[in-house]
Design an enzyme around this catalytic site. Structure first.
Site, PDB file in Angstrom:
ATOM      1  CB  CYS A 142     -46.045 -13.966  28.556  1.00  0.00           C
ATOM      2  SG  CYS A 142     -45.416 -15.635  28.293  1.00  0.00           S
ATOM      3  CB  CYS A 145     -48.180 -16.966  27.812  1.00  0.00           C
ATOM      4  SG  CYS A 145     -46.754 -16.914  28.868  1.00  0.00           S
ATOM      5  CG  ASP A 146     -50.865 -14.203  26.602  1.00  0.00           C
ATOM      6  OD1 ASP A 146     -51.322 -15.258  27.072  1.00  0.00           O
ATOM      7  OD2 ASP A 146     -50.515 -13.239  27.307  1.00  0.00           O
TER       8      ASP A 146
END
Ligand code: NDP
Length: 316
Positions: A142, A145-146
């Protein structure tokens, strides 16, 4: 309306398909209960800007879009439960038509005449030992997300589809350098996405390259890659490795209970969302290995609610 504590409409999944079917089912007075699953809002909550959902000319943040869909489903009194269905018992006959039983992760049994499955898909991994060891320590599926963890660092993205390019574009704004590794000699992604990365100066695309090994004891330090045509090997010093190599349908607890294709996508009757079990319908990515867009998911969610409404009016 409930009949002997038997529901009319249970919806599994909280992506665009789940919420769209909830909106339609609620407006048809089917009193839907929607189980969000483990990832409320689904995959779109991991996307930054959704540019291709009609009605948002400036684009909309994925999480924001899902909040709006939830709000709309609640406006028509959909009951939303942050729970997951873990066990299914289909085809129990009853005087009111076929009744399905579902067990949730709290161990409660829910009985319903109609079920809409819109549980979506989960990202795939490469299957390397080094990958498993380093998930969460440099290996991610992701980017949105990261990605922020790798500010001004070098990273790599694996995959040749639209997700890989979308992730690459996102990371190119944060990271020093992004290597995009495509295992074929060409992209699977759409032309417009290919054009978008072609103009990014800190992106290097390598065709015909696959990962041989991910290096690093505690966190990712680099990757060894190999050209599958020439066998030429390369090493890249990177700290983040982002996988964008497709998805697996979330149908594990339904295996053997509904007809599926060899990849686990639920099979539906042509131009409908009907599965091979009466009263059970499938919508969104879980039954769609081809289009897999937010808008097509929402469309099939609407279809599933209409199909269920018609089904209930016939079996009544
Ligand atoms: P895709 O299935 O389209 O692409 C997966 C990519 O990963 C392919 O290039 C595939 O290679 C590669 N791959 C698979 N397994 C491996 C492996 N083990 N090692 C290396 N590479 C591997 O998935 P996407 O998630 O990209 O897209 C899914 C759908 O969602 C598509 O329909 C896409 O159009 C859509 N989408 C649309 C977006 C948008 O419009 N903004 C954004 C994101 C997705 P190969 O080709 O060799 O199989």
């Amino acid at each position: 309306m409930f009949v002997d504590n038997i529901l009319n409409c249970v919806i599994l999944g909280s992506g665009p398909a789940g919420y769209s079917s909830a909106i339609y089912a609620a407006r048809a007075y089917l009193t839907p209960i929607l189980y969000t699953g483990m990832e409320p809002g689904g995959k779109l909550t991991t996307t930054t800007c959704v540019d291709n959902y009609p009605g948002y000319p400036e684009g909309i943040n994925g999480s924001k879009l899902m909040e709006k869909l939830e709000e709309q489903a609640k406006r028509f009194h959909t009951i939303i439960k942050k729970q997951e269905a873990v066990y299914f018992e289909f085809s129990t006959s009853h005087k009111m038509g076929v009744i399905h039983q579902i067990k949730n992760d709290y161990g409660n049994i829910i009985k319903t005449r109609g079920l809409i499955i819109s549980t979506g898909t989960t990202p795939k991994y490469l299957g390397l030992y080094s990958e498993k060891r380093l998930i969460g320590f440099g290996v991610s599926s992701c980017a949105t997300c990261d990605g922020f963890l790798y500010r001004a660092k070098n990273v790599a993205v694996i995959g040749g589809g639209d997700t890989a390019i979308e992730d690459t574009i996102y990371l190119s704004k944060i990271c020093a350098k992004v290597y995009l590794l495509v295992r074929r000699g060409y992209f699977r992604a759409s032309k417009v996405m290919q054009y978008r990365i072609s103009i990014l100066s800190n992106v290097e695309t390598l065709f015909n390259y696959e990962i041989a090994e991910i290096l690093g004891d505690k966190t990712v330090k680099g990757i060894r890659v190999v050209n599958n045509k020439t066998n030429k090997k390369k090493f890249f010093s990177i700290e983040g490795l982002f996988l964008a190599i497709g998805n697996t349908p979330n149908t594990q607890p339904l295996k053997g209970k509904l007809k599926m294709d060899d990849k686990g996508y639920i099979l539906t009757e042509k131009v409908s969302t009907k599965t091979n079990t009466q009263g059970v319908f499938a919508a969104g990515d879980v039954q769609d290995p081809i289009y897999r867009q937010a808008i097509t998911s929402a469309g099939t969610g609407c279809m599933a609610a209409l199909d269920l409404e018609r089904y209930l009016s016939i079996v009544k």
